[in-house]
Design an enzyme around this catalytic site. Structure first.
Site, short mmCIF file in Angstrom:
data_model
loop_
_atom_site.label_atom_id
_atom_site.label_comp_id
_atom_site.label_asym_id
_atom_site.label_seq_id
_atom_site.Cartn_x
_atom_site.Cartn_y
_atom_site.Cartn_z
N THR A 119 0.80 -1.22 0.00
CA THR A 119 0.00 0.00 0.00
C THR A 119 0.84 1.27 0.00
OG1 THR A 119 -1.82 -1.11 1.12
CG2 THR A 119 -1.75 1.28 1.27
N ASP B 202 -9.24 -3.33 -0.46
CA ASP B 202 -8.10 -3.99 0.16
C ASP B 202 -8.52 -4.73 1.43
OD1 ASP B 202 -5.04 -4.23 0.22
OD2 ASP B 202 -5.47 -3.46 2.21
N ASN C 74 5.51 -1.07 3.45
CA ASN C 74 4.62 -0.49 4.46
C ASN C 74 5.38 -0.23 5.76
OD1 ASN C 74 2.42 -0.54 2.76
ND2 ASN C 74 1.56 -2.43 3.61
N ASP D 27 -4.14 6.03 6.87
CA ASP D 27 -3.24 7.18 6.99
C ASP D 27 -2.17 7.15 5.90
OD1 ASP D 27 -1.80 4.99 8.04
OD2 ASP D 27 -1.71 5.81 10.07
#
Length: 557
Positions: A89, A299, A110, A172
């Site tokens: 992501t 997701d 990530n 975030d």
């Protein structure tokens, strides 16, 4: 910052429009019936659908009747690529509006490990300021400090500070990576609703949306509707002592976590985006603004239930409706906007269901490839141990290995050699590379569909941040151990995780479909051309795509 008061009346209009979205979608003028776009759009709307693979797009595009309808009338690139190997992501979102690969954004994963840092937890989350004593990977002090490249919004604000650069997502890391450093408003979902950076207060728009969500959560809800076209995927698949394939997302009263981790959060994200447009006054003057919206539920559903059950079918329908909520809201405000929709990475279905559907090579990752198992084996091979912490971090699902800071240079070389030998002997490993090897390779160029494994790895390797050993699994290996609400993942170098759609639309543009492979790093220079933003040679890894059918070139060439 240009602020405007929030009115709830327009949101009521949006809700009314959303109810009749299927009918309205059919009434969108054909491209030839609308005037061609003139001048710069007032608002760039950059949309990411987390884990929206090109495979999902191909599978469900025939069923989209709401928000996707207009996008399918624009410039459709079904073979976009997150070209790099680290298909997660944070790296994926970092490419979308910077126009550069993760090797230049600095976002290699990530999370990564820094064995030498003082705090006990050596893991560093991609959007945390780990120097802040209050920050942990699980409860981060969110910051864009690790993002090394400017976003489109950053560059537009540098050109003209009156540009508004805002973002919203359930995650975030998605909101931060798309908006960048110089932002007017950035929101993501926290423990009870939308929140923002530590040094900012949430605005009236966020408070209003949080109040709406709180009422929904308190009331609860039943199953989400199952469209008729979901019938063929509405069947149970056993995995250990539980099943997937038939869940309908019932909403227990008072359960915010299940609300935030299911399809409903995409609806809330779209509503919040419209509230932000109102509050910030976006798209209202001659200075173009940028609104980044990352829809996270695809997701969340993909990880929890896989990509090929009724759960994903339900999600595709909710996503289509959420896009309609956003677009109808912008239409109602008379804003001239240009949209791009893509994804941070793709995804792969649960291997248990893959095996039942003609893919005998799908499998879960070998537990022997986990860091603790590998470390025990390597210690036995070499006789090397450390007093504090593990011999190395990562491996397994991470795909990278970071070595203990206690190792001497000689010990490290000995451990690395033994580790590489162990990995190469495992039939689930397709390739193993060390940092010294990787840094000898040039940064990749050329058609992303034809990249070698080495090129994919180089595009997402950040010296000093990436693991010093990179392990790549063979096609079909799914990282992680299956458990309820966690059955599938991504992160591989294979095209089911790399290939994503790229769709551009603006009212009046003449649409077309272009199957030639393109890259997500092409998005930023393409959008920059539409708002007249120029940048020095070398700013982007990508190229401007001509999204205007006909003789005119939207890139100005």
């Amino acid at each position: 910052m240009r602020l405007r008061s929030l009115s709830l009346a327009p949101l009521a209009l949006i809700a009314a429009l959303a109810v009749s979205a299927p009918a309205l979608a059919q009434e969108v003028p054909a491209p030839s019936a609308a005037p061609a776009p003139q001048g710069e759009p007032r608002l760039i709307v950059a949309i990411s659908v987390d884990q929206f693979s090109a495979d999902l797009f191909a599978q469900y595009r025939q069923h989209f009747t709401k928000g996707f309808t207009r996008l399918l009338q624009g410039a459709v690139f079904p073979s976009g690529f997150q070209s790099h190997a680290a298909t997660e992501t944070c790296p994926g979102h970092s490419t979308l509006l910077t126009g550069v690969h993760p090797a230049r954004t600095g976002i290699t994963a990530n999370s990564w490990y820094q064995p030498g840092i003082a705090r006990a937890d050596k893991e560093v989350y991609c959007v945390e300021d780990e120097t802040n004593p209050k920050s942990t990977p699980d409860n981060p002090v969110v910051s864009p400090v690790h993002l090394k490249a400017p976003t489109l919004g950053d560059l537009m604000k540098k050109r003209n500070p009156k540009t508004i650069n805002a973002a919203v997502s359930a995650k975030d890391r998605a909101a931060v990576m798309m908006s960048g450093h110089d932002t007017d408003a950035v929101y993501w979902i926290g423990a009870k609703g939308f929140t923002t950076f530590e040094n900012r207060r949430i605005s009236k728009a966020a408070e209003a949306q949080n109040a709406v969500m709180a009422r929904r959560v308190a009331a609860g809800d039943g199953d989400l509707p199952v469209p008729g076209w979901c019938g063929r995927v509405d069947r149970a698949t056993p995995i250990k002592d539980f099943t997937i394939g038939t869940y309908r997302f019932p909403q227990a009263a008072g359960d915010f976590k299940s609300y935030a981790n299911g399809p409903r959060i995409d609806t809330a994200t779209a509503e919040m985006a419209v509230r932000m447009v109102d509050e910030l006054g976006m798209g209202k003057d001659a200075v173009p603004d940028v609104l980044s919206v990352s829809f996270s539920a695809t997701d969340k559903v993909g990880h929890a239930f896989g990509t090929e059950g009724v759960e994903m079918c339900i999600q595709m329908n909710v996503l289509d409706e959420a896009l309609a909520t956003l677009f109808d809201g912008l239409d109602a405000r008379g804003i001239d906007y240009e949209v791009v929709l893509s994804a941070d990475h793709g995804g792969f279905d649960a291997p248990e269901r893959q095996q039942l559907r003609g893919n005998p090579e799908a499998m879960r990752i070998d537990p022997a490839l986990s860091a603790d198992k590998l470390a025990a084996a390597v210690s036995q091979d070499t006789g090397v141990t450390v007093k504090n912490g593990p011999l190395f971090y990562g491996a397994g699902e991470a795909g990278s290995v970071w070595f203990s800071s206690e190792l001497t240079p000689d010990q490290k070389q000995k451990v690395m050699a033994a580790l590489v030998a162990r990995l190469k002997a495992n039939p689930q490993i397709a390739a193993v590379y060390t940092q010294d090897q990787i840094m000898q390779w040039p940064e990749p160029k050329g058609n992303p569909q034809d990249w070698t494994m080495e090129q994919k790895v180089r595009a997402s390797f950040v010296p000093g941040r990436s693991g010093e050993v990179q392990m790549l699994t063979v096609r079909g290996v799914v990282p992680g151990t299956a458990r309820p609400f966690k059955v599938a993942s991504h992160g591989s170098p294979w095209d089911y995780d790399r290939r994503v759609p790229m769709l551009f639309w603006r009212k009046g543009m003449v649409g077309f479909e272009q199957p030639t492979p393109v890259e997500t790093v092409d998005i930023a220079p393409t959008l920059a051309a539409t708002v007249g933003l120029t940048a020095p040679v070398g700013t982007w890894d990508g190229r401007c795509l001509d999204i205007q059918a006909g003789e005119a070139d939207s890139c100005g060439r």
